[in-house]
Enzyme design. Structure first.
Site, PDB file in Angstrom:
ATOM      1  N   ASN A   2       0.889  -1.235  -0.012  1.00 11.39           N
ATOM      2  CA  ASN A   2      -0.085   0.184  -0.014  1.00 11.39           C
ATOM      3  C   ASN A   2       0.924   1.223   0.076  1.00 11.39           C
ATOM      4  O   ASN A   2       1.152   2.081  -0.943  1.00 11.39           O
ATOM      5  CB  ASN A   2      -1.081  -0.029   1.204  1.00 11.39           C
ATOM      6  N   ASP A   3       1.428   1.614   1.078  1.00 11.95           N
ATOM      7  CA  ASP A   3       2.132   2.940   1.225  1.00 11.95           C
ATOM      8  C   ASP A   3       3.358   3.007   0.243  1.00 11.95           C
ATOM      9  O   ASP A   3       3.566   4.105  -0.116  1.00 11.95           O
ATOM     10  CB  ASP A   3       2.690   2.951   2.693  1.00 11.95           C
ATOM     11  N   VAL A   4       4.060   1.993  -0.192  1.00 14.09           N
ATOM     12  CA  VAL A   4       4.880   1.810  -1.016  1.00 14.09           C
ATOM     13  C   VAL A   4       4.674   1.935  -2.451  1.00 14.09           C
ATOM     14  O   VAL A   4       5.521   2.237  -3.419  1.00 14.09           O
ATOM     15  CB  VAL A   4       6.020   0.390  -0.911  1.00 14.09           C
TER      16      VAL A   4
END
Lengths: 91, 474
Positions: free
Chosen positions: B399-401
């Site tokens: 997700n965040d990456v």
């Protein structure tokens, strides 16, 4: 003491040079493998626990250290081997 | 050549084998041999110590070695590849406590043998106990968080920082006390013993206090750092025993752990201090509720059969795995999907962010377990230029990456973090259970791109469904 510090610093530099070239794909085996190497304390445990007479404390504390360090060494190298044998190139 | 010299030569050989072993870890083709080389080095060091030095109780020592070996073999054989992060954390902890115990046993030995203790040696003993115990309790908290036995969210309570500082001060004070009392040693050893016990207690608390405020997804940094500590603890014990083998090996591992720690921090664009202070994110995202729209844009969902069609007619597909793949144990299904696509002439590559998963290299191990060829796994910098030319990028539990806000949204907590350019792909598909935000607690801009599709559901079930659709197309 000074001699030991020199050895420590040199070894740290060697470690840095060698390990910074390890690719990301092998970082987990690097951790578990180097972790097994840090189990070298097993040698220290043998020296302390095995070479003292008349000190049950030293013997038993050293014995506990020996067991922990051996788990670290044997488990660490084995699990690293298990991982590394899975890294295969197809074709 | 006298006995001592033989042992020293054996230690030198061991050190050389460790270094060459680590050197061979620079390529997957030679890595296995490298690890075996290091293991042989260890065997030489142990055998030399056992048989060449004057071990007074060889039977007990052999017993200890056999017992430790048994436990080690059991743990190493039984662990699932997804459980690797917690096992490495546990092994770190064992290494740490062994170092602390050896330093403690050395105090008892000195008393028994009536040997004096210099102030400098007293400090090295304190240091060895301190680092060893912090490594021990810290590793077991990390173990608990990684295995889900302890809540993965950052844990804190009022006054925690104050208590942490207090424990650190107590440890330093106790070390100074040991140095001051070392003059009376070994005739009156109580001062040194009390000091060592105080260091032990303070370090025990410190290890816990330092790791509980750190969130689950920051564990890669913590595990790498504890790895470094376990090496430093061994080195400190080497100073205590005046043993070069311990000093050298410990320094190697200390350096290795620090390098990994640094790589992880750079990959998150956060300083080590920022990670260690903790309080960042958690396993289950906190404040923000998952929404299906953002700035007027709505996320579009898709189905397994549409995904299969899209993938089957692509020329190039990049798979982006994340922690969600590990949780869902989807790596085998992912490999099957890759095989099906390759059969159809699709080029499949895997893009791996340095902090994907719960430890450095976590995704690589899982995919290797599933038999994905390692030359298909690419590091972020090597593949980021290829998203422009790929037809489909499929994100599995990351997700965040892959959040493009990291590039431009200065208010985002992940601003500045290097990301995988999934948004540059012609189409991106994100496999996710819900719209819930990732670890950093921010909504992902990618989900609302016009060329992004969400495939909701358990990653393994979704991929398996895609594989079945692909097979049905023949």
């Amino acid at each position: 003491m000074l001699e030991n510090i020199i050895v420590f610093v040199l070894a740290a530099f060697v470690g840095r040079e060698v390990i910074s070239k390890v690719p990301q794909t092998l970082h987990t085996p690097l951790m578990s493998g180097s972790n097994a190497i840090s189990g070298i304390t097993v040698v220290g445990a043998l020296v302390v626990a095995g070479m003292v007479e008349g000190s049950p404390w030293a013997t038993w504390i050293g014995f506990a250290a020996l067991v922990f360090a051996t788990v670290n060494v044997v488990g660490g190298f084995l699990v690293t081997d298990r991982m590394l044998q899975m890294f295969k190139k197809k074709g | 050549m006298n006995i001592i010299a033989i042992v020293d030569v054996a230690y030198l050989v061991a050190a050389i084998l460790f270094i060459s072993g680590l050197k061979q870890l620079t390529s997957p083709a030679t890595a296995r041999r490298g690890n075996q080389l290091a293991a042989v080095g260890m065997l030489i060091a142990v055998v030399a110590t056992l048989f060449v030095k004057d071990i007074l109780t060889p039977a007990e020592m052999l017993g200890g070695l056999v017992l430790g070996t048994g436990i080690g073999v059991l743990l190493a054989k039984r662990v699932e590849m997804t459980g690797m992060p917690e096992l490495v954390a546990a092994f770190n902890g064992f290494g740490g406590i062994a170092s602390a115990l050896v330093a403690g046993a050395e105090i008892s030995r000195l008393i028994a043998d009536g040997e004096p203790l210099g102030a400098a040696s007293a400090v090295t003993i304190a240091l060895s106990v301190l680092i060893g115990m912090i490594t021990f309790t810290g590793s077991f908290v990390a173990f608990g968080k990684l295995s889900g036995r302890i809540n993965g969210n950052p844990i804190s309570f009022p006054g925690m920082r104050f208590i942490t500082v207090l424990a650190a001060a107590a440890a330093i004070g106790a070390a100074v006390w040991m140095a001051l009392e070392s003059g009376a040693f070994p005739a009156q050893p109580d001062g040194v013993i009390d000091g060592a016990l105080a260091v032990t207690i303070a370090a025990f608390a410190l290890g816990i206090l330092l790791v509980i405020p750190i969130g689950g997804a920051d564990m890669p940094v913590v595990v790498a750092l504890l790895n470094s500590y376990s090496g430093l603890a061994a080195s400190a014990t080497g100073f205590v025993l005046d043993n070069t083998a311990l000093i050298v090996s410990g320094a190697l591992v200390g350096a290795s752990g620090l390098i990994l720690t640094n790589i992880m921090c750079v990959a998150m664009n956060r300083s080590l201090l920022n990670v260690l202070v903790g309080g960042f994110g958690g396993d289950s995202a906190t404040a923000i509720e998952g929404t299906k729209s953002m700035e007027g844009k709505t996320a579009t969902s898709t189905s397994a059969d549409d995904t299969a069609i899209l993938l089957a007619y692509a020329e190039k597909v990049i798979v982006v795995p994340g922690y969600g793949m590990a949780v869902a144990q989807a790596q085998h299904a992912v490999r099957e999907m890759g095989d099906e696509l390759e059969k159809r002439g699709v080029t499949v590559k895997y893009a791996i962010h340095p902090v994907a998963g719960r430890m450095p290299g976590h995704m690589n191990v899982l995919l290797a377990e599933a038999n994905v060829s390692y030359d298909l796994l690419f590091e972020m910098d090597d593949i980021n230029g290829e998203f422009d030319t790929c037809d489909v990028a499929i994100v599995i539990g990351a997700n965040d990456v892959v959040n493009p806000s990291a590039r431009h949204d200065k208010s985002s907590p992940i601003y500045g973090m290097p990301i995988l350019n999934v948004d540059k792909a012609r189409t991106s598909i994100v496999l996710k259970r819900s719209m819930r935000p990732g670890y950093a607690g921010v909504q992902n801009e990618l989900f609302f791109n016009h060329n992004n599709r969400m495939l909701f559901g358990d990653a393994k079930a979704s991929i398996t469904a895609v594989v079945n659709e692909l097979k049905a197309m023949d």
